[in-house]
Design an enzyme around this catalytic site. Structure first.
Site, PDB file in Angstrom:
ATOM      1  N   GLU A  86       0.822  -1.229   0.000  1.00  0.00           N
ATOM      2  CA  GLU A  86       0.000   0.000   0.000  1.00  0.00           C
ATOM      3  C   GLU A  86       0.853   1.275   0.000  1.00  0.00           C
ATOM      4  O   GLU A  86       0.612   2.198   0.783  1.00  0.00           O
ATOM      5  CB  GLU A  86      -0.970  -0.008   1.189  1.00  0.00           C
ATOM      6  CG  GLU A  86      -2.034  -1.075   1.062  1.00  0.00           C
ATOM      7  CD  GLU A  86      -3.181  -0.975   2.076  1.00  0.00           C
ATOM      8  OE1 GLU A  86      -3.108  -0.149   3.001  1.00  0.00           O
ATOM      9  OE2 GLU A  86      -4.147  -1.736   1.919  1.00  0.00           O
TER      10      GLU A  86
ATOM     11  N   GLU B  91      -5.363  -8.694   0.050  1.00  0.00           N
ATOM     12  CA  GLU B  91      -6.110  -8.320   1.263  1.00  0.00           C
ATOM     13  C   GLU B  91      -7.566  -8.136   0.870  1.00  0.00           C
ATOM     14  O   GLU B  91      -7.890  -7.217   0.102  1.00  0.00           O
ATOM     15  CB  GLU B  91      -5.577  -7.024   1.884  1.00  0.00           C
ATOM     16  CG  GLU B  91      -4.224  -7.169   2.540  1.00  0.00           C
ATOM     17  CD  GLU B  91      -3.759  -5.901   3.250  1.00  0.00           C
ATOM     18  OE1 GLU B  91      -4.615  -5.138   3.745  1.00  0.00           O
ATOM     19  OE2 GLU B  91      -2.536  -5.679   3.285  1.00  0.00           O
TER      20      GLU B  91
HETATM   21  O1  AHR Z   1      -6.044  -4.239   8.460  1.00  0.00           O
HETATM   22  C1  AHR Z   1      -4.850  -4.602   7.826  1.00  0.00           C
HETATM   23  C2  AHR Z   1      -4.210  -3.410   7.160  1.00  0.00           C
HETATM   24  O2  AHR Z   1      -5.092  -2.890   6.190  1.00  0.00           O
HETATM   25  C3  AHR Z   1      -2.940  -3.713   6.434  1.00  0.00           C
HETATM   26  O3  AHR Z   1      -1.827  -3.564   7.228  1.00  0.00           O
HETATM   27  C4  AHR Z   1      -2.918  -2.694   5.343  1.00  0.00           C
HETATM   28  O4  AHR Z   1      -2.236  -3.167   4.225  1.00  0.00           O
HETATM   29  C5  AHR Z   1      -4.376  -2.374   5.096  1.00  0.00           C
HETATM   30  O5  AHR Z   1      -4.584  -1.016   5.009  1.00  0.00           O
END
Ligand code: AHR
Length: 501
Positions: free
Chosen positions: A173, A292
């Protein structure tokens, strides 16, 4: 009663599910690691400090991959702090989550833990505060066969054989203002390209994931993705996507429809990849790593910063969250031709599939079940089904199909699995027209449902929301089977295909 129809043929497939579509994520965040998977003082801890009660639940998920060690954490993390004798390891501050990192759990502990899970690791390298040299060093420590400083150090730490970790994420990110050492797409693209070159020169067998946009809401989306790909295209194998679907103030009907935005996101990112492919006249098709994905809701426990293992986003998911989560999984399955990696985020205690109490119980959140079902019964050829469904409108979405359904042909088992979310408050009859499969025989219908959409599982009532086998829900109509889906339910419909009879 309203009726929907799924029509599929064995000969029309989207693609075979990648082995790495059934992944999760372990980050040094809150109580995911400390007081989650690792709690040496817990009565159920093994000789490594791993909670065996948690391991038992994790193993029910049949995970294929686990991403580690972050997340935002990675951008400030020095992996070298977490190797070697524990008494020498430094205690550090982690500014990503404002926590104290004792480094008593590091790379080698994770590799031992994942060995017990039976999954493959996906490692994220720090392209925030660190860079190319650090990425090369961790790869050499993990994967290098020969004699070198870092591979010898690994051996000195008791790991004779290289880990041969195949998949590596080039940061996390890095488009986000919240990220330690965020970058412009030009800065990141160049850094990712140069890091990729060095890593692949050292180990040509690895695969690399470039950082795509953090969310579809970013002002830089999808230009970030285009620019990064233009700088990295021939050096990386995947582009990442992230998505946390959140109800916030929305009504239930709207919330249940939100995975439709995830569908748009996937299509838009594929279009961006294919645009860059065309511009470069490249023969290579870029794959996606949805590394994610999850639903999100406000935590049930307040976070205390500057601790170790303080619960962060510790949430008891509701029945309705499990429905949205199930739809999100089906959305990913329907892109099995382009999504090669998917990681639910996160595994334990942070918006998790598994909840724990320090020194106490471990139990399943409702979202655990759709994941476990798809992981168990959803590996195979995803069918290019036609779905006819009644539709509804909400204040945000129009033409939302009441049923969200996908079918997978599991040739080796001689089975077809139909997964379905009934988004409606009435039972729905789903007719299954599975063509070229011979006569299909119903095997079982499992449903996750509850009379309350806000029902949760607690340590006192861990099975309040849990799936059960439905009976009397199959009927035969003309030459095909129909199944009755309860209101607001997640369903797994297993059929033996003709050949296996
Ligand atoms: O909740 C996890 C987090 O969410 C991670 O560290 C990040 O990549 C995302 O913003």
């Amino acid at each position: 009663m309203e009726t929907a129809k799924l029509i599929a043929s064995k000969d029309y497939t989207i693609g075979r599910t990648s082995e790495r579509l059934f992944g999760s994520f372990v980050e040094h965040m809150g109580s995911v690691v400390y007081n989650g998977i690792y709690e040496p003082d817990h009565p159920a801890a093994d000789e490594n400090g791993f909670r065996t009660d948690v391991l038992g639940l994790v193993n029910e998920l049949a995970l294929s991959v686990v991403r580690y060690p972050g997340g935002n954490f990675t951008s400030g993390y020095d992996w070298k702090d977490g190797i070697g004798p524990k008494e020498w390891r430094p205690v550090r501050t982690d500014v990503a989550w404002r926590q104290i990192e004792p480094n008593t759990f590091g790379l080698n502990e994770f590799m031992k833990w994942i060995g017990k899970v039976g999954a493959d690791p996906i490692m994220t390298v720090n392209l925030g505060m660190k860079g190319i040299e650090d990425a090369k060093n961790i790869l050499e420590y993990c994967n290098f066969e020969g004699d070198s400083y870092w591979s010898e150090l690994r051996k000195a730490h008791g790991v004779e054989q290289p880990y041969r970790i195949r998949t590596w994420c080039l940061g996390n990110e890095l488009d986000g203002e919240w990220q330690i050492a965020r970058k412009t797409p030009e800065q990141y693209g160049l850094l990712a390209c140069e890091t990729a070159k060095v890593m692949k020169w050292l180990d040509p067998g690895i695969e690399l994931v470039a950082v795509g946009s953090s969310t579809r809401q970013m002002a830089t989306y999808p230009e970030w993705d285009r620019k990064v790909l233009e700088l990295t295209y021939e050096h990386v194998d995947y582009l990442s996507l992230h998505n946390y679907i959140s109800k916030r103030e929305a009504d239930t009907a709207t919330y249940l429809a939100m995975p439709m935005d995830m569908e748009k996101q996937i299509r838009e990112v594929i279009a961006t990849c294919d645009y860059v492919q065309a511009k470069k006249r490249s023969g290579k098709t870029m794959m996606l790593s949805f590394d994610e994905w999850n639903v999100w809701r406000a935590p049930d426990v307040e976070y205390t910063p500057w601790q170790t293992g303080s619960p962060y986003d510790w949430v008891r998911f509701r029945m309705e969250d499990a429905l949205v989560f199930g739809s999100a999984m089906l959305t990913i399955l329907r892109h099995a031709d382009r999504i090669g990696i998917a990681c639910q985020s996160l595994l334990v205690n942070t918006i998790p599939m598994i909840l724990t109490e320090k020194g106490g119980a471990a139990w399943r959140n409702p979202t655990f079940y759709p994941f476990a079902h798809v992981s168990r019964y959803g590996r195979g050829q995803v069918l290019r089904a036609i779905v006819e469904s009644p539709k509804y409108d909400t204040s945000v979405y129009t033409d939302v199909p009441v049923v969200d359904t996908t079918a997978v042909y599991r040739e080796e088992q001689g089975e077809a699995t139909v997964f379905a979310v009934n988004r409606g408050d009435e039972p729905l009859l789903l007719e299954l027209s599975l063509r070229d499969f011979g006569t299909c025989r119903p095997l079982e219908h499992i449903a996750l449902k509850h009379e309350r959409l806000d029902a949760v599982n607690t340590s006192a009532q861990p099975l309040n929301v849990s799936p059960a086998r439905e009976t009397g829900t199959f009927t035969s109509k003309d030459d095909h089977t129909a199944v009755l889906l309860p209101p607001y339910s997640w369903n797994v419909v297993r059929l033996a295909t003709g050949e296996s009879r």
